[in-house]
Design an enzyme around this catalytic site. Structure first.
Site, PDB file in Angstrom:
ATOM      1  N   GLN A 123       0.834  -1.209   0.000  1.00 21.63           N
ATOM      2  CA  GLN A 123       0.000   0.000   0.000  1.00 21.63           C
ATOM      3  C   GLN A 123       0.864   1.253   0.000  1.00 21.63           C
ATOM      4  O   GLN A 123       1.659   1.461   0.923  1.00 21.63           O
ATOM      5  CB  GLN A 123      -0.897  -0.018   1.243  1.00 21.63           C
ATOM      6  N   GLU A 239     -10.841  -2.908   4.324  1.00 22.03           N
ATOM      7  CA  GLU A 239      -9.851  -3.523   5.203  1.00 22.03           C
ATOM      8  C   GLU A 239     -10.454  -3.941   6.538  1.00 22.03           C
ATOM      9  O   GLU A 239     -10.002  -4.905   7.165  1.00 22.03           O
ATOM     10  CB  GLU A 239      -8.701  -2.526   5.435  1.00 22.03           C
ATOM     11  N   SER A 357      -3.220   7.947  13.301  1.00 29.57           N
ATOM     12  CA  SER A 357      -2.887   8.028  14.725  1.00 29.57           C
ATOM     13  C   SER A 357      -4.151   8.175  15.573  1.00 29.57           C
ATOM     14  O   SER A 357      -5.198   8.633  15.108  1.00 29.57           O
ATOM     15  CB  SER A 357      -1.954   9.220  14.983  1.00 29.57           C
ATOM     16  N   ASN A 358      -4.026   7.786  16.844  1.00 27.22           N
ATOM     17  CA  ASN A 358      -5.198   7.863  17.719  1.00 27.22           C
ATOM     18  C   ASN A 358      -5.658   9.301  17.929  1.00 27.22           C
ATOM     19  O   ASN A 358      -6.842   9.548  18.176  1.00 27.22           O
ATOM     20  CB  ASN A 358      -4.885   7.185  19.054  1.00 27.22           C
TER      21      ASN A 358
END
Length: 378
Positions: A123, A239, A357-358
């Site tokens: 990817q 996904e 990211s969180n």
């Protein structure tokens, strides 16, 4: 249902016959290079039996399995400790994207080798200056006659060193979201350089990829030029399917093994560690229940993938931290146990960063669920 139970027995019987002890537990996060040739051969046997494209429509060579049967397969695969597959980027991301948004010619060219695991994919999304802010990619592509010419750099590219093809998000016109295109690019050509990135674990499954006037055919753009953002978001949505259930079965196995280690070393005698182990079990039950509930929805809430990522990444980081405390409190852990839990602890540091990211995920939840104003993400 009786038919589903028969299906479960079919999977178990196949794995019993085909899975060797040497392959059990091979691969996985932080160990993607482990026993790679053997895992590739096993993946191709899976493909030959029709297991890797279980969810694909029959019209495209899959089994067209129900969601319930997809969940059953991933449960049994994880419970058997079968090795991490090497074709997941192709079968769960590229394949469904091409089935829904690709041209008939693209489907005819790429779906058969995806089904058989004859060609592997990576990817090409993240860049040094554009990770969670994916619309900020600067890799460029221009048409030169009947070919696209690609120049730029991608980073954190899993399995690029073994991939035959890469789906690349590149800027083909000015703009932001509307200036991107989704290109299918061969990896084995002079204009592509792959450099492994050494990780905390000592492995190097991630890579930097440099495109220096790399080329691909002009018709290997999925969707129209400039529609790459829409296609890229569709790929990310594919996904996050039934395979997440199998991931969580693996989490349960890790937790069970850590509880067993705590008991054998005496760490379970500590009340605080016992409480943390119980909390980990309760949190995993919540994660699994939420995942199954979401999979059953026809239209999950738009921010749900962000919620799931927040839940599982923090859970696994917490498990790694808990494992270090169990090792420190107890005594007599084997060198193999120490290596395993140290690797999980080190690799899980990245869980809250890769795949968005969180901090970005919390921003999405704040905006799309709570209705808060958009924050400054620069």
């Amino acid at each position: 249902m009786a038919d589903d139970e028969a299906f479960r027995r079919e999977i178990r019987d196949w794995l019993t016959v085909n899975l060797t002890d040497e392959l059990r537990g091979a691969g996985g996060p932080g160990r993607e290079n482990e026993a790679f040739p053997q895992r590739l051969e096993f993946t191709r046997r899976l493909a030959g039996a029709g297991w890797t494209t279980l969810a694909w429509p029959v019209a495209h060579g899959g089994r067209g399995a129900s969601l319930a049967r997809q969940v059953i397969f991933h449960e049994e695969y994880a419970r058997s400790a079968a090795p991490s597959r090497v074709d997941h980027i192709g079968t769960t991301m590229v394949g469904p994207t091409l089935m829904d948004l690709g041209t008939p010619a693209q489907q005819q060219r790429f779906l058969p080798p995806l089904r058989s695991a004859a060609e592997l994919w990576c990817q090409g999304y993240s860049e040094p200056g554009a990770g969670s802010d994916l619309a900020g990619v600067t890799t460029r592509a221009r048409l030169d006659g009947d070919e696209w010419v690609i120049t730029g750099q991608k980073v954190w590219t899993s399995l690029a060193h073994v991939a035959d093809w890469c789906f690349v998000l590149a800027r083909t016109s000015p703009g932001r979201h509307d200036g991107l295109s989704y290109l299918l690019v061969p990896m084995r050509q002079p204009g592509v350089t792959v450099r492994p990135i050494r990780q905390l674990t000592g492995d190097s499954e991630f890579n930097e990829v440099f495109f220096d006037d790399a080329r691909t055919d002009g018709d290997l753009v999925v969707g129209a030029p400039g529609e790459g953002w829409k296609v890229a978001m569709a790929t990310l949505a594919y996904e996050r399917g039934a395979a997440t259930v199998g991931q969580q079965i693996g989490f349960q196995r890790d937790l069970d093994d850590l509880v067993a280690l705590a008991r054998s070393t005496g760490a379970a005698a500590d009340p605080l560690l016992r409480l943390r182990l119980a909390r980990a079990s309760a949190d995993l039950t919540v994660l699994r229940s939420h995942t199954l509930r979401t999979l059953a929805m026809e239209k999950p809430p738009p921010a749900n993938p962000s919620v799931v990522k927040l839940l599982w990444t923090r859970w696994r980081q917490s498990l790694g931290e808990l494992a270090m405390d169990v090792l420190a409190f107890g005594g007599g852990a084997s060198a193999e146990d120490v290596e395993r839990w140290q690797r999980l602890f080190l690799f899980s540091r990245a869980d809250t960063i890769y795949g968005g990211s969180n901090e970005i995920q919390r921003g999405i939840v704040a905006e799309r669920v709570l209705g808060l104003p958009r924050g400054d993400r620069r």
